[in-house]
Design an enzyme around this catalytic site. Structure first.
Site, short mmCIF file in Angstrom:
data_model
loop_
_atom_site.label_atom_id
_atom_site.label_comp_id
_atom_site.label_asym_id
_atom_site.label_seq_id
_atom_site.Cartn_x
_atom_site.Cartn_y
_atom_site.Cartn_z
N GLU A 110 0.94 -9.10 11.30
CA GLU A 110 1.08 -8.51 10.55
C GLU A 110 2.44 -7.80 9.64
OE1 GLU A 110 -1.77 -5.12 7.67
OE2 GLU A 110 -1.07 -4.82 9.51
N ASP B 189 0.76 -1.05 -0.17
CA ASP B 189 -0.22 0.36 0.24
C ASP B 189 0.40 0.89 0.33
OD1 ASP B 189 -1.85 -2.31 -0.19
OD2 ASP B 189 -2.48 -1.10 1.89
#
Length: 444
Positions: free
Chosen positions: A406, A173
């Site tokens: 994550e 991202d």
């Protein structure tokens, strides 16, 4: 909170997946991501295959409930209401397009195409599962329709390289690859959405994209809405049109798997083979830079490569795109550009030699287990077994010692009670891919 996991790592990781299960699909993490994400669900389905194959199949069926009539597979499917995430379904304003799913609310963009190779990997695990071949007959045309959408709507030059129209479509991202594009965007009329964000309130804001970046993310969505999600209009108007290495590598890999599945089902796969022949040729001429020995994304709007070394540049190994010479160049970068010394965990998402490297900020430096999983298989395919095993062992050690996070700080010198695990905790694809690393020794 201690980041040490229980002694029974596998049992703990199954608990992560089971606790993130939501009656048909799995959320990535309750803290940050309360919906179903596209490429997450592929990796998650793979992990579920080892102990809950029925859930694995449901996982894929549920993400494809959101598929648009033009074949586009959205990056988020909003199966339920939840106010703990921004941007939610209202921001996407899909009433402007006739293509969106009439079954369930979705986002208006896609993510890297994982389902071809995920289905092939699952086939090696659960092909004897009752109803599996019927499921292949059901899902094959849906994956094919997604790939066809990409080549027909996202390849304006007909060169076999599809573009992404939002950084979120890359999966990486806030990679430093996008910095120059964002710096040159006109956001004088863009909305300030900093007060609407949830992510930087649920975890340390230092680990998340900045508000200035988020302004640009939402500005792109507003452009898509204004274009009524017409890809031709978006290609004319959007400042963000990029042929991404990771996205196209995963598409090529999934094409190869679609050919495998299509052959099983006695389908005509000649068109898919044509897609791949052209894609591989173009990737090695347009995205490969011989001088530096690395693959770079290409900015279509400004007609130039984006010469920043990020882990996406290794993904042609996974897709079997490289020559032996190119593979050796990539391995040299893995050893020398992405780790300052042998004590570092591989593979950082950005080369430490880049000025934009940040070891704790989202896709600007931390290690991601999904990238490591793909890199591991790519390295083994080219005979770099020692390097591949190191990637695997680093991945397992990070999860064993710090938990199912994550992403992870790659630098050495962090003790067990310090913060190496970053972002969302109890993260589903990290748990799922650990299971595949452990249970399946077969390279593909």
């Amino acid at each position: 909170m201690s980041q040490l996991v229980k002694t029974d790592t596998i049992g703990t990781l199954k608990d992560v997946l089971d606790n993130n299960w939501r009656n048909g699909y799995t959320i990535p993490s309750a803290r940050l991501y309360p919906f179903q994400w596209n490429w997450d669900s592929g990796f998650i389905a793979l992990g579920l295959s080892y102990y809950a194959p029925e859930k694995a199949i449901d996982e894929i069926r549920f993400i494809f409930k959101g598929q648009w009539s033009n074949g586009m597979l959205p990056h988020i499917v909003f199966h339920e209401q939840n106010e703990n995430y921004f941007p939610g379904p209202d921001v996407w304003n899909l009433h402007s397009t006739p293509y969106s799913s009439k079954t369930v609310p979705t986002s208006g963009i896609t993510q890297p195409p994982v389902f071809g190779f995920i289905i092939e990997r699952m086939h090696s695990i659960i092909s004897d599962q009752p109803g599996w071949m019927e499921f292949l007959e059901e899902i094959y045309p849906k994956i094919y329709a997604f790939h066809k959408y990409l080549y027909e709507r996202r390849d304006p030059n007909k060169e076999g390289l599809v573009y992404i129209q939002h950084n979120w479509e890359s999966g990486t991202d806030n990679s430093p690859m996008w910095d120059e594009i964002f710096e040159n965007m006109d956001v004088s009329k863009a909305r300030d959405v900093s007060h609407l964000r949830k992510d930087n309130k649920n975890v340390d804001a230092a680990e998340r994209p900045t508000n200035e970046h988020y302004k640009r993310y939402i500005s792109l969505i507003d452009t898509f809405v204004a274009c009524k999600y017409d890809d031709e209009q978006i290609a004319k108007q959007s400042p963000f049109l990029v042929q991404d290495v990771l996205f196209n590598s995963m598409l090529i890999k999934s094409n190869n798997s679609l050919i495998f599945i299509g052959d099983l089902l006695k389908k005509d796969t000649s068109e898919i083979k044509q897609w791949n022949d052209l894609a591989i040729k173009s990737m090695n001429t347009k995205l490969w830079d011989e001088e530096t020995g690395f693959y770079y994304a290409y900015d279509l709007r400004n007609n130039k490569r984006i010469p920043i070394k990020v882990s996406s540049g290794f993904m042609p190994l996974f897709a079997s795109v490289c020559s032996e010479h190119q593979a050796s160049q990539l391995v040299n970068h893995l050893k020398n550009s992405f780790a300052e010394n042998a004590e570092w965990y591989l593979c950082p998402s950005c080369a430490y030699t880049e000025a934009s490297f940040n070891p704790v900020k989202y896709w600007r430096g931390p290690v991601w287990i999904n990238v490591n999983w793909m890199l591991y298989h790519g390295l083994l395919k080219y005979g770099y077994n020692e390097e591949g095993e190191l990637i695997k062992q680093d991945s397992l050690a990070l999860v064993d010692n710090f938990g199912s996070f994550e992403y992870f700080d790659p630098r050495p010198g962090i003790e067990f009670d310090q913060k190496r695990g970053i972002g969302a905790d109890l993260f589903s694809w990290t748990a799922a891919l650990y299971l595949d690393f452990k249970y399946n020794q077969q390279n593909f």
